[in-house]
Design a protein around this motif. Structure first.
Motif, PDB file in Angstrom:
ATOM      1  N   ALA A 235       0.857  -1.197   0.000  1.00  0.00           N
ATOM      2  CA  ALA A 235       0.000   0.000   0.000  1.00  0.00           C
ATOM      3  C   ALA A 235       0.885   1.237   0.000  1.00  0.00           C
ATOM      4  O   ALA A 235       1.960   1.247   0.598  1.00  0.00           O
ATOM      5  N   GLY A 236       0.420   2.288  -0.666  1.00  0.00           N
ATOM      6  CA  GLY A 236       1.159   3.545  -0.664  1.00  0.00           C
ATOM      7  C   GLY A 236       2.484   3.444  -1.392  1.00  0.00           C
ATOM      8  O   GLY A 236       2.636   2.701  -2.358  1.00  0.00           O
ATOM      9  N   LYS A 237       3.451   4.219  -0.883  1.00  0.00           N
ATOM     10  CA  LYS A 237       4.765   4.270  -1.502  1.00  0.00           C
ATOM     11  C   LYS A 237       5.825   3.927  -0.463  1.00  0.00           C
ATOM     12  O   LYS A 237       5.530   3.787   0.723  1.00  0.00           O
ATOM     13  N   GLN A 238       7.054   3.793  -0.932  1.00  0.00           N
ATOM     14  CA  GLN A 238       8.170   3.546  -0.027  1.00  0.00           C
ATOM     15  C   GLN A 238       9.391   4.316  -0.512  1.00  0.00           C
ATOM     16  O   GLN A 238       9.496   4.679  -1.684  1.00  0.00           O
ATOM     17  N   PHE A 239      10.287   4.540   0.431  1.00  0.00           N
ATOM     18  CA  PHE A 239      11.502   5.311   0.162  1.00  0.00           C
ATOM     19  C   PHE A 239      12.687   4.352   0.262  1.00  0.00           C
ATOM     20  O   PHE A 239      12.870   3.704   1.284  1.00  0.00           O
ATOM     21  N   ASN A 240      13.479   4.225  -0.806  1.00  0.00           N
ATOM     22  CA  ASN A 240      14.597   3.282  -0.819  1.00  0.00           C
ATOM     23  C   ASN A 240      15.938   4.004  -0.865  1.00  0.00           C
ATOM     24  O   ASN A 240      16.205   4.772  -1.794  1.00  0.00           O
ATOM     25  N   PHE A 241      16.748   3.772   0.162  1.00  0.00           N
ATOM     26  CA  PHE A 241      18.160   4.128   0.087  1.00  0.00           C
ATOM     27  C   PHE A 241      18.834   3.001  -0.695  1.00  0.00           C
ATOM     28  O   PHE A 241      19.008   1.893  -0.174  1.00  0.00           O
ATOM     29  N   VAL A 242      19.219   3.261  -1.934  1.00  0.00           N
ATOM     30  CA  VAL A 242      19.937   2.248  -2.705  1.00  0.00           C
ATOM     31  C   VAL A 242      21.344   2.084  -2.140  1.00  0.00           C
ATOM     32  O   VAL A 242      21.891   0.985  -2.080  1.00  0.00           O
ATOM     33  N   ALA A 243      21.914   3.199  -1.674  1.00  0.00           N
ATOM     34  CA  ALA A 243      23.230   3.200  -1.019  1.00  0.00           C
ATOM     35  C   ALA A 243      23.263   4.383  -0.052  1.00  0.00           C
ATOM     36  O   ALA A 243      22.463   4.450   0.878  1.00  0.00           O
ATOM     37  N   ASP A 244      24.166   5.343  -0.274  1.00  0.00           N
ATOM     38  CA  ASP A 244      24.270   6.508   0.606  1.00  0.00           C
ATOM     39  C   ASP A 244      23.243   7.566   0.213  1.00  0.00           C
ATOM     40  O   ASP A 244      22.702   7.552  -0.899  1.00  0.00           O
ATOM     41  N   GLY A 245      22.970   8.511   1.135  1.00  0.00           N
ATOM     42  CA  GLY A 245      22.039   9.592   0.829  1.00  0.00           C
ATOM     43  C   GLY A 245      21.608  10.346   2.069  1.00  0.00           C
ATOM     44  O   GLY A 245      21.913   9.957   3.201  1.00  0.00           O
ATOM     45  N   VAL A 246      20.890  11.439   1.819  1.00  0.00           N
ATOM     46  CA  VAL A 246      20.370  12.305   2.876  1.00  0.00           C
ATOM     47  C   VAL A 246      18.925  12.638   2.552  1.00  0.00           C
ATOM     48  O   VAL A 246      18.588  12.880   1.384  1.00  0.00           O
TER      49      VAL A 246
END
Length: 732
Positions: free
Chosen positions: A634-645
């Motif tokens: 359901a909804g969406k998701q946020f994926n850190f593929v590697a590094d990030g802010v």
């Protein structure tokens, strides 16, 4: 020194050629006299390449044989024995005319022979061989010319095979670059010469094909497929199987009484290690007492003979058709079952059938799965992973990175995880036996990476094939709608798998794809059946030689040529590798793609009963290797593929206080870097320990953070981090 030896070998080769030329000339004169005495027509004085035909190609330098202790005779002795039909059985036949007549009964049951005994099966083969010798004629001159061409090919091919083994041995033991380069040069030399010899042999085969009466072979099709299965399995093994139980006798009676089933088995590659008794047992356990009948054929609502079209019944008929393909693929490919990954546990063929039958019905497999042929399904059901690990794989991907199931790049669909998560790195094995969860979690070299690629594709119902190259390195090849492609260092002309070269595998799959199934059987499989019956014991041919032309294996060599001709032919109606149609179920992948394309907005930030819920996609600033995708649930998701802010701004209506912060996350690697978090630019940096969730959604342990309305909550992932999926933030 090497150059001197090379010059000597070339000189010797020239002298040998002169001697052969003189012998050949005498032979031609002798043949001409014999032809005149017999008053044969069409006397073209062939002798091996005259009359404007392509002359026999020269073999590469014989220096290649030096590599095995420098002894050419030793190389000959190491070659596998060459076989042809044994004379013992023919002697048995002589003087027994009445017995021969008795073999002509409808069941081909020799009188006086116990049914399903060794003698019973041997008599069937002998009768069939005699009939074939009478009905299928090949001119002696054409036979001899083709056999000579095949032997020329085989000499070069065998030298190439020896040199490849030498090369692999050098690579394995870490030999010097100079030694490896020398061995590679001999392999390359053979590779350059081999196509010339094959073309020459094809030219000689065409002479035979021109005069071959195909309708006579077709007329004997039912007996031919029966004979081929008996020859492959061997009379002794079939008799032993029948002697084990009455149930086994019934299975053989069912097999040999069903010409269509026998034909399908042979058309789709036959039973592994010729274990037809086991194959029949597996097939019967999978489908029960069902037989092929007209009811299996698809019906349409407007069929004249279908007064009341029943959609539910038609759906079940559709599943029945697919299930029979899965059952036959499992029966043939797992007749001699391989072991599960890193264990001594054999794969259960019936459990494997049930696994894919249920996965298809539940929509877990790729939409192309039900449209593959039995031969293509064999490259799926032979996955070495336990069934539960394949189920886990499908569930894991739909949680962690569901968008990989619908990438527009067909070459990277599903297997993009090899780059993002498995990666080329030092492996981290955490137990024994090893599992595919460990492969994904711990990574490994190029070969380990390839294990994962094959496993993932097969888990989703897509064909894949291994590919060893440059010694022990492993890549793989796999199906796409655009054709089969190579991966991880493998190339068609430099790889092999299970004693089959990459080019031979490519030739076979292309030939199968270009020719409709009936044409493929007529042009190719019927010749293979003749080879099994006439050329001699099929099991005497080593697996690694089954795609090599050989003068003593006439019909097998003709079938290889026929496959090459199918491979080279461009059909009038172009046949693609697309496998599509009206599916029986809407797959989970198709449902996800619809959600992805609709791109519905995610839920809003909510604050109720003192609980603040922030969907992970509702962020402000972001930077690095990150992306927002549709979540499968359901909804969406946020994926850190590697590094990030990534930053999240707190709502204006929340009270200022200390909150317990937890994240709903999904991870696939046990080596997780903590996620750093701080409030505003100057706040204290804290860390959230990220759990290894093995591809499931799970909440992190909560940490305390002091928040005020409008403040920014910043999350940071350092370089070198492995993947992390986040669905939502929960603050209490």
């Amino acid at each position: 020194m090497a150059e001197e030896e090379h010059d000597v070998s070339v000189s010797e080769q020239g002298e040998e050629a002169e001697v052969k030329k003189d012998k050949k000339s005498k032979k031609e004169k002798k043949e001409k006299k014999e032809k005149k005495k017999k008053k044969e027509k069409n006397d073209d004085d062939e002798g091996g390449g005259g009359g404007g035909e392509e002359s026999a190609p020269k073999s590469p330098s014989s220096k290649k044989k030096k590599k095995k202790k420098g002894d050419a005779e030793g190389a000959e002795e190491s070659a596998p024995p060459l076989t042809s039909p044994t004379s013992k059985k023919k002697k048995k036949k002589k003087g027994d005319g009445e017995g021969a007549e008795d073999l002509a009964s409808p069941m081909m049951s020799p009188s006086g022979k116990k049914k399903f005994s060794v003698e019973y099966f041997e008599a069937i083969l002998e009768e069939l061989r005699e009939k074939l010798e009478k009905k299928i004629k090949i001119k002696s001159k054409d036979r001899e010319a083709f056999a000579d061409a095949c032997n020329g090919y085989y000499d070069v091919w065998y030298g190439k095979w020896e040199n490849e083994q030498w090369l692999h041995d050098l690579v394995d033991k870490g030999a010097s670059e100079e030694e490896i380069a020398e061995a590679q040069a001999y392999v390359d030399e053979s590779n350059e010469s081999l196509p010339q010899h094959k073309r020459y042999a094809i030219g000689k085969a065409l002479k035979i094909f021109e005069n071959l009466e195909e309708e006579r072979i077709t007329a004997m099709e039912e007996k031919l497929v029966k004979g081929a299965i008996i020859a492959q399995a061997s009379p002794q093994k079939l008799a032993d199987f029948a002697a084990e139980s009455k149930e086994n006798e019934k299975l053989l009676k069912r097999l040999f009484g069903n010409a269509k089933l026998m034909k399908d088995m042979l058309r789709h590659g036959g039973a592994v290690k010729y274990e037809y008794g086991n194959a029949m047992k597996i097939y019967a356990e999978c489908i029960g007492d069902e037989e092929d009948d007209e009811d299996d054929k698809p019906k349409l609502p407007d069929d004249e003979d279908d007064e009341e079209y029943d959609e539910a019944k038609e759906l079940e008929r559709g599943f029945k058709r697919v299930n029979k393909k899965i059952a036959l693929a499992c029966a043939l490919e797992l007749a001699s079952p391989p072991f599960e990954f890193d264990s001594s546990v054999p794969i259960d063929p019936v459990a494997r059938y049930k696994h894919f039958e249920k996965a298809h019905r539940k929509g877990e497999l790729d939409p192309a799965f039900p449209f593959f042929s039995v031969w293509e399904m064999r490259q799926i059901v032979n996955c070495d992973a336990p069934n539960d690990q394949m189920s886990w794989c499908r569930s894991m991907l739909m949680n962690y990175a569901p968008h990989y199931t619908c990438l527009t790049d067909n070459k990277m669909r599903y297997v993009y995880m090899m780059q993002t998560d498995v990666r080329i790195r030092k492996p981290n094995w955490t137990g024994s036996p090893r599992t595919y969860q460990m492969v994904l979690s711990g990574g490994g070299n190029e070969s380990v990476n390839s294990w994962w690629g094959r496993f993932m594709l097969k888990s989703f119902g897509l064909p894949a094939w291994g590919a060893k190259h440059h010694g022990r390195k492993e890549g793989f090849v796999h199906w796409t709608p655009d054709g089969w492609v190579t991966k991880n260092g493998a190339e068609w002309d430099n790889c092999n798998w299970m004693d089959k070269s990459g080019m031979d595998f490519k030739t076979e799959l292309e030939a199968r794809n270009k020719a409709p199934q009936e044409e493929y059987f007529k042009k190719l499989v019927s010749l293979q059946c003749l080879a099994d019956v006439v050329d001699g014991d099929p099991s005497s041919v080593p697996d690694y030689e089954k795609d090599a032309l050989h003068g003593d294996r006439l019909w097998r060599s003709l079938s290889i040529v026929s496959m090459e001709l199918l491979f080279q032919t461009e059909p009038e109606v172009k046949r693609t590798f697309e496998r599509k149609g009206q599916g029986l179920v809407t797959t989970k992948g198709e449902k996800y793609l619809k959600k992805f394309e609709d791109d519905a907005p995610d839920a809003e930030v909510s604050f109720k009963d003192g609980i603040l819920i922030i969907p992970a996609s509702r962020h402000e600033f972001s930077d690095g290797n990150i992306l927002v995708i549709e979540s499968n649930s359901a909804g969406k998701q946020f994926n850190f593929v590697a590094d990030g802010v990534v930053d999240y701004e707190m709502p204006e209506d929340i009270p200022s206080k200390t909150y317990s912060l937890a994240l709903e996350v999904c991870t696939v690697s046990s080596k997780q870097t903590p996620l750093s978090v701080k409030v505003g630019e100057d706040g204290e940096q804290k860390q959230i320990k990220i759990p290894y969730t093995v591809g499931e959604w799970q909440f992190t342990k909560a940490i305390k953070v002091d928040l005020e309305p409008g403040k920014t909550l910043k999350f940071m992932r350092p370089k070198g981090s492995l993947g992390l999926a986040i669905k939502k933030l929960v603050l209490r």
